[in-house]
Design an enzyme around this catalytic site. Structure first.
Site, PDB file in Angstrom:
ATOM      1  N   HIS A  14       5.981  -5.908   8.115  1.00  0.00           N
ATOM      2  CA  HIS A  14       6.237  -7.247   8.677  1.00  0.00           C
ATOM      3  C   HIS A  14       7.343  -7.235   9.725  1.00  0.00           C
ATOM      4  O   HIS A  14       8.053  -8.228   9.915  1.00  0.00           O
ATOM      5  CB  HIS A  14       6.567  -8.249   7.564  1.00  0.00           C
TER       6      HIS A  14
ATOM      7  N   ASP B 210      -0.271  -3.112   9.014  1.00  0.00           N
ATOM      8  CA  ASP B 210      -0.573  -4.357   8.287  1.00  0.00           C
ATOM      9  C   ASP B 210      -1.126  -5.424   9.216  1.00  0.00           C
ATOM     10  O   ASP B 210      -0.370  -6.232   9.762  1.00  0.00           O
ATOM     11  CB  ASP B 210       0.696  -4.877   7.590  1.00  0.00           C
TER      12      ASP B 210
ATOM     13  N   GLU C 222      -4.375 -14.292   6.799  1.00  0.00           N
ATOM     14  CA  GLU C 222      -4.009 -13.770   5.473  1.00  0.00           C
ATOM     15  C   GLU C 222      -2.514 -13.932   5.260  1.00  0.00           C
ATOM     16  O   GLU C 222      -2.037 -14.238   4.190  1.00  0.00           O
ATOM     17  CB  GLU C 222      -4.409 -12.298   5.364  1.00  0.00           C
ATOM     18  N   GLU C 223      -1.750 -13.705   6.328  1.00  0.00           N
ATOM     19  CA  GLU C 223      -0.287 -13.716   6.212  1.00  0.00           C
ATOM     20  C   GLU C 223       0.257 -15.123   5.917  1.00  0.00           C
ATOM     21  O   GLU C 223       1.404 -15.267   5.521  1.00  0.00           O
ATOM     22  CB  GLU C 223       0.350 -13.165   7.497  1.00  0.00           C
TER      23      GLU C 223
ATOM     24  N   ASP D 151      -6.094  -3.357   2.790  1.00  0.00           N
ATOM     25  CA  ASP D 151      -4.946  -4.000   3.423  1.00  0.00           C
ATOM     26  C   ASP D 151      -3.776  -3.025   3.340  1.00  0.00           C
ATOM     27  O   ASP D 151      -3.245  -2.772   2.267  1.00  0.00           O
ATOM     28  CB  ASP D 151      -4.619  -5.311   2.683  1.00  0.00           C
TER      29      ASP D 151
HETATM   30  N1  DTR Z   1       0.255  -9.011   1.100  1.00  0.00           N
HETATM   31  C1  DTR Z   1      -0.070  -7.924   2.002  1.00  0.00           C
HETATM   32  C2  DTR Z   1       0.704  -6.672   1.682  1.00  0.00           C
HETATM   33  C3  DTR Z   1       0.626  -6.345   0.257  1.00  0.00           C
HETATM   34  C4  DTR Z   1       1.626  -6.463  -0.608  1.00  0.00           C
HETATM   35  N2  DTR Z   1       1.182  -6.062  -1.862  1.00  0.00           N
HETATM   36  C5  DTR Z   1      -0.093  -5.708  -1.754  1.00  0.00           C
HETATM   37  C6  DTR Z   1      -0.973  -5.227  -2.702  1.00  0.00           C
HETATM   38  C7  DTR Z   1      -2.258  -4.941  -2.292  1.00  0.00           C
HETATM   39  C8  DTR Z   1      -2.638  -5.107  -0.981  1.00  0.00           C
HETATM   40  C9  DTR Z   1      -1.731  -5.588  -0.005  1.00  0.00           C
HETATM   41  C10 DTR Z   1      -0.456  -5.884  -0.432  1.00  0.00           C
HETATM   42  C11 DTR Z   1       0.233  -8.320   3.409  1.00  0.00           C
HETATM   43  O1  DTR Z   1       1.408  -8.526   3.713  1.00  0.00           O
HETATM   44  O2  DTR Z   1      -0.709  -8.425   4.195  1.00  0.00           O
HETATM   45 ZN    ZN Z   2       1.349  -8.551   5.698  1.00  0.00          ZN
HETATM   46 ZN    ZN Z   3      -1.764  -7.126   4.959  1.00  0.00          ZN
END
Ligand code: DTR
Ligand code: ZN
Ligand code: ZN
Ligand code: CA
Length: 439
Positions: free
Chosen positions: A287, A137, A171-172, A200
């Site tokens: 994470h 990630d 993004e985070e 992602d």
């Molecule tokens: N938000 C993203 C991880 C994540 C969680 N649900 C989804 C659905 C589709 C793509 C990514 C994600 C992150 O923590 O970067």
């Molecule tokens: Zn993330």
């Molecule tokens: Zn991510």
């Protein structure tokens, strides 16, 4: 240069016959199927993708254990990706923004060429959380998009569409970088983006194969790819709008993407179809500091990297709209030297509903020894003349072999269309060899 007598007589005779029996012009030819098959997408070597992950890991290790927004590890990751793209012939742009008191960076890479009014984008966020190196990630998405961009360069791909790749910052912190990019993109530029593909987390250690259920064409493209591998997919449900496709979707840009799962638990049914461990999270290191290069399933990373390339190659090669019905007249028509009258070659069009399109095509083939002598018009059934070519005393080249596009949308398609040619300068002559009208 004068035509030989026999040819001239034949031409005149042919002209007379054609003029007398305009309705005998040949019937519609079968519309050629001008569908251009997309070039075959390459295999993306997963070893190359893992090499990028190793670089991201090394960068994190050398910079406090992470690649987070505002930290040195993020900018070092960006510089690594940018250097690879610059060396591969991309036009790269770094876009800066501020978030939480720190400078953020987006990297945009354009592949030269393609239709500037039809842009296919692919992207991924490059930042990690501050608690770890963020290899799944989202080193996984960033590395796969990078390696696909490098594969485009290696192939010297010339897709119909213009290709643009993006690596997003912060993004985070709430999709900050991708929101900044979209918000600062003029609406006219947004309108040019035919689709945005988001990647992602595509290498999760206990992977699922999830496809975003947003734009149906993009979704189907990915489903077709995985069907070719006999890998079942599911619709992504772990959090619609929780990644960088959301800002694009919010302004009406078609989006899609792939995901192998984060904190949700793999069910027994999912383990049955995908393998892996039921009752365990798709990514137990989501994470966390253990999101390292050991936190990757190579098969998932490989399949998804190949899926990125499959989508870029196929969605980038927009299938041209097959041309409409086409009519042709191949009867030679002699063109008298100046100051002779204009001559015409008729085509009777029938069976075409409605008006001609704004992109009516006229293919002209005229044999002549000084084409600058010639003025050429398309005459619609109602007598309206559309100028195709003006005379030019300086254009001494032979023959006119050209395709003209005419906005004939105010003309009813059915009826007798004529190619009208007049020789307006002395000493050279020729004849209409053939011409074709395509709606
Ligand atoms: N938000 C993203 C991880 C994540 C969680 N649900 C989804 C659905 C589709 C793509 C990514 C994600 C992150 O923590 O970067
Ligand atoms: Zn993330
Ligand atoms: Zn991510
Ligand atoms: Ca591969």
């Amino acid at each position: 240069m004068s035509l030989s007598v026999s040819r001239r007589l034949a031409a005149v005779t042919a002209f007379a016959v054609a003029g007398l029996f305009a309705s005998t012009a040949p019937a519609a030819l079968a519309a050629p199927t001008a569908v251009t098959a997309a070039p075959t997408p390459p295999d993306i070597p997963v070893a190359n993708v893992k090499a990028h992950l190793a670089q991201f890991q090394s960068i994190a290790t050398s910079n406090g254990g992470n690649r987070a927004h505002g930290r040195a590890g993020y900018k070092a990751s960006l510089d690594y990706v940018k250097a690879k793209l610059d060396a591969a012939g991309y036009t790269t742009t770094i876009q800066t923004f501020t978030s939480s008191g720190a400078t953020g960076y987006n990297l945009i890479a354009d592949w030269p060429g393609g239709d500037p009014n039809s842009v296919l984008m692919a992207g991924s966020h490059l930042d990690s959380v501050s608690s770890g190196p963020g290899i799944n990630d989202n080193g996984s998405g960033s590395a796969a998009v990078l390696e696909t961009a490098l594969a485009v360069s290696r192939a010297g791909l010339q897709p119909t569409k213009h290709l643009r790749f993006g690596w997003w910052g912060a993004e985070e912190l709430g999709l900050v970088g991708s929101k900044y990019y979209v918000n600062n993109l003029p609406s006219a530029e947004r309108a040019k983006i035919s689709g945005y593909l988001n990647f992602d987390m595509i290498g999760s250690p206990n992977p699922g194969y999830f496809v975003y259920d947003d734009d149906p064409t993009i979704e189907q493209t990915f489903k077709t790819y995985f069907a070719g591998l006999n890998v079942p997919t599911e619709i992504e449900t772990e959090g619609d709008g929780r990644s960088d496709h959301a800002p694009f979707k919010n302004v009406g840009i078609p989006v899609g993407g792939l995901f192998t799962g984060a904190g949700y638990t793999k069910t027994a049914a999912q383990a049955q179809k995908w393998g892996g461990t039921a009752g365990q999270a798709f990514d137990r290191c989501y994470h966390s500091s253990c999101d390292t290069t050991a936190n990757i399933n190579d098969t998932a990373l490989d399949r998804n990297s190949d899926a990125v390339a499959y989508a870029i190659w196929n969605l980038g090669a927009a299938t041209p709209v097959p041309p409409g019905p086409s009519f042709e007249n191949t009867t030679d028509v002699s063109i008298p030297d100046s100051p002779g009258a204009a001559v015409t070659s008729p085509i009777t069009v029938s069976g075409v509903a409605g008006n001609a399109p704004a992109t009516t095509k006229v293919d002209v083939n005229i044999v002549h020894t000084y084409r600058g002598d010639l003025v050429i018009d398309l005459v619609a059934p109602d007598g309206t003349a559309y100028r195709l070519k003006n005379s030019s005393s300086s254009d001494s080249a032979d023959n006119v072999v050209a395709t003209y596009t005419v906005n004939a949308s105010s003309e009813v398609a059915n009826g007798v269309w004529k190619l009208q040619v007049k020789d307006v300068a002395g000493a050279d002559v020729g004849y209409i060899n053939s011409w074709r009208i395509t709606f």
